[in-house]
Design a protein around this motif. Structure first.
Motif, mmCIF file in Angstrom:
data_model
loop_
_atom_site.group_PDB
_atom_site.id
_atom_site.type_symbol
_atom_site.label_atom_id
_atom_site.label_comp_id
_atom_site.label_asym_id
_atom_site.label_seq_id
_atom_site.Cartn_x
_atom_site.Cartn_y
_atom_site.Cartn_z
ATOM 1 N N ALA A 67 0.555 -0.920 0.174
ATOM 2 C CA ALA A 67 -0.355 0.130 -0.172
ATOM 3 C C ALA A 67 0.945 1.183 -0.620
ATOM 4 C CB ALA A 67 -1.030 -0.306 1.420
ATOM 5 N N LYS A 68 2.266 0.632 0.985
ATOM 6 C CA LYS A 68 2.841 2.185 0.616
ATOM 7 C C LYS A 68 3.731 2.568 -0.748
ATOM 8 C CE LYS A 68 3.456 3.343 5.142
ATOM 9 N NZ LYS A 68 3.665 4.524 6.111
ATOM 10 N N LEU A 69 3.699 1.275 -1.104
ATOM 11 C CA LEU A 69 4.196 1.440 -2.482
ATOM 12 C C LEU A 69 3.449 1.840 -3.232
ATOM 13 C CD1 LEU A 69 7.634 -0.600 -1.886
ATOM 14 C CD2 LEU A 69 7.321 1.467 -1.844
ATOM 15 N N ASN A 102 0.201 0.545 9.346
ATOM 16 C CA ASN A 102 1.080 1.729 8.136
ATOM 17 C C ASN A 102 0.782 2.710 9.334
ATOM 18 O OD1 ASN A 102 1.646 -0.023 6.139
ATOM 19 N ND2 ASN A 102 -0.159 0.672 4.758
ATOM 20 N N GLY A 103 -0.014 3.410 9.995
ATOM 21 C CA GLY A 103 0.142 4.496 10.299
ATOM 22 C C GLY A 103 -1.056 5.619 10.476
ATOM 23 N N LEU A 110 -7.450 0.600 1.018
ATOM 24 C CA LEU A 110 -6.152 0.158 0.864
ATOM 25 C C LEU A 110 -5.923 0.473 -1.216
ATOM 26 C CD1 LEU A 110 -5.222 -3.792 1.553
ATOM 27 C CD2 LEU A 110 -4.937 -1.622 2.755
ATOM 28 N N PRO A 111 -5.129 1.411 -1.619
ATOM 29 C CA PRO A 111 -5.226 1.158 -3.011
ATOM 30 C C PRO A 111 -4.850 0.818 -4.181
ATOM 31 C CG PRO A 111 -2.983 2.398 -1.758
ATOM 32 C CD PRO A 111 -4.026 1.270 -1.230
ATOM 33 N N PHE A 112 -5.426 -0.670 -3.520
ATOM 34 C CA PHE A 112 -5.631 -1.797 -4.785
ATOM 35 C C PHE A 112 -6.171 -2.427 -4.307
ATOM 36 C CE2 PHE A 112 -1.739 -3.014 -2.267
ATOM 37 C CZ PHE A 112 -2.203 -3.980 -1.163
ATOM 38 N N PRO A 113 -7.164 -3.234 -5.673
ATOM 39 C CA PRO A 113 -8.410 -4.415 -5.218
ATOM 40 C C PRO A 113 -7.692 -5.699 -4.561
ATOM 41 C CG PRO A 113 -8.788 -4.042 -7.456
ATOM 42 C CD PRO A 113 -7.277 -3.121 -6.595
ATOM 43 N N GLY A 166 8.318 -13.551 3.562
ATOM 44 C CA GLY A 166 7.312 -12.061 3.355
ATOM 45 C C GLY A 166 8.550 -11.890 2.058
ATOM 46 N N ARG A 167 8.204 -10.915 1.297
ATOM 47 C CA ARG A 167 8.264 -11.285 0.032
ATOM 48 C C ARG A 167 9.100 -9.698 0.360
ATOM 49 N NH1 ARG A 167 3.167 -12.400 -3.016
ATOM 50 N NH2 ARG A 167 2.762 -11.304 -1.060
ATOM 51 N N ASN A 168 10.297 -9.062 -0.790
ATOM 52 C CA ASN A 168 10.518 -8.152 -0.690
ATOM 53 C C ASN A 168 10.158 -6.968 -1.299
ATOM 54 O OD1 ASN A 168 11.891 -5.672 -0.983
ATOM 55 N ND2 ASN A 168 14.297 -6.498 0.092
ATOM 56 N N PHE A 169 9.395 -5.739 -1.811
ATOM 57 C CA PHE A 169 8.811 -5.085 -2.507
ATOM 58 C C PHE A 169 9.008 -3.691 -2.954
ATOM 59 C CE2 PHE A 169 4.153 -6.309 -3.101
ATOM 60 C CZ PHE A 169 4.420 -7.731 -2.010
ATOM 61 N N ASP A 170 10.671 -3.715 -2.597
ATOM 62 C CA ASP A 170 11.358 -3.094 -3.205
ATOM 63 C C ASP A 170 11.680 -3.560 -4.157
ATOM 64 O OD1 ASP A 170 11.373 -0.599 -2.034
ATOM 65 O OD2 ASP A 170 12.214 -1.294 -0.270
ATOM 66 N N GLU A 171 12.306 -4.727 -4.295
ATOM 67 C CA GLU A 171 12.962 -5.461 -5.086
ATOM 68 C C GLU A 171 11.916 -6.588 -6.502
ATOM 69 O OE1 GLU A 171 15.486 -7.015 -6.381
ATOM 70 O OE2 GLU A 171 14.477 -8.971 -7.597
ATOM 71 N N ILE A 172 10.932 -6.395 -5.775
ATOM 72 C CA ILE A 172 9.587 -6.411 -6.884
ATOM 73 C C ILE A 172 9.517 -5.160 -7.850
ATOM 74 C CG2 ILE A 172 7.250 -6.631 -7.204
ATOM 75 C CD1 ILE A 172 7.273 -8.398 -5.087
#
Ligand code: BEZ
Length: 237
Positions: A67-69, A102-103, A110-113, A166-172
């Motif tokens: 969501a943050k990304l 996420n504070g 969320l920003p995606f379904p 858990g995945r690394n969304f920066d890597e994605i």
């Protein structure tokens, strides 16, 4: 309700919708998802990512990060959609937890379904189930799968992590940058490449053509074999 994930006005999810044709009971959290698809002439990419279960710790951190990304994916014209085997109601309720994690305001959005594949129809069809991770009834959960689709509606990448990692969304995002760069330029990205680093000239490109195509220069590393295959060039614009 297959129409929940079809995207007739958009292009990049058509490969997915083709795969899921015939699935009977898939629902999604955003009823306005259809209207948010790009127009047919627009080039769009798509990412479908599954998680094992709502209201679980690693999944909460992952979807929080996703969501943050979301603005970063939007910048790259990548439409996001998540999936798990929980209900729409669970997805909406869990979204509040994710936003709180996420504070942010604990809202049901969320920003995606998120696809609610409660009957596992889509998960079975797309090979997303992890037989080693089971719910209390012994039914398999979805693994952490990532599918990325290009604007040609073809699958460009798939990765699969077990529930416990858990995945690394920066890597994605880095992978998206590489996929998009290499889709349009005759280059490949080397190990640990980051945007802005030099890239490799595609091995199939003859030297003369490479010189013309990459005016910033092609730099070849000498190797014991004498073969000139390690050809670098600054990242093209
Ligand atoms: C988790 O998201 O924390 C999780 C989910 C299923 C199995 C293991 C961990």
């Amino acid at each position: 309700m297959i129409s929940a994930v079809t995207c007739p006005a958009g292009q990049h999810l058509r490969a997915l919708t083709h795969m899921v044709s015939g699935v009977q009971s898939v629902h999604v959290t955003s009823p306005n998802f259809l209207t948010r698809c790009p127009a047919p002439h627009q080039e769009g990419w798509g990412i479908l990512f599954s998680h094992p279960r709502d209201f679980t710790p690693v999944c909460t951190t992952e979807l929080g990060r996703a969501a943050k990304l979301a603005p970063e994916f939007r910048k790259r014209n990548v439409k996001m959609i998540a999936l798990s085997i929980d209900s729409v109601q669970d997805h909406l309720s869990w979204s509040k937890d994710i936003n709180a994690y996420n504070g942010e305001q604990p809202k049901e959005e969320l920003p995606f379904p998120i696809i609610a594949d409660a009957n596992r129809e889509l998960a079975v069809k797309l090979g997303m189930l992890d037989p080693d991770e089971q719910d209390k009834d012994g039914m398999p959960l979805t693994a952490r799968v990532v599918f990325i689709f290009g604007p040609d509606k073809k699958l460009k990448l798939s990765i699969l992590y077990p529930a416990t990692t858990g995945r690394n969304f920066d890597e994605i995002l880095r992978v998206v940058d590489s996929l998009q760069l290499t889709a349009y330029k005759k280059v490949a990205t080397p190990v640990d490449w980051k945007p802005g680093d030099s890239v490799m000239v595609a091995p199939t490109l003859p030297d003369e053509e490479a010189k013309k195509l990459f005016p910033k220069g092609v730099f070849t590393k000498d190797l014991p074999s004498g073969k000139k295959y390690l050809r670098y060039t600054p990242q093209p614009e």
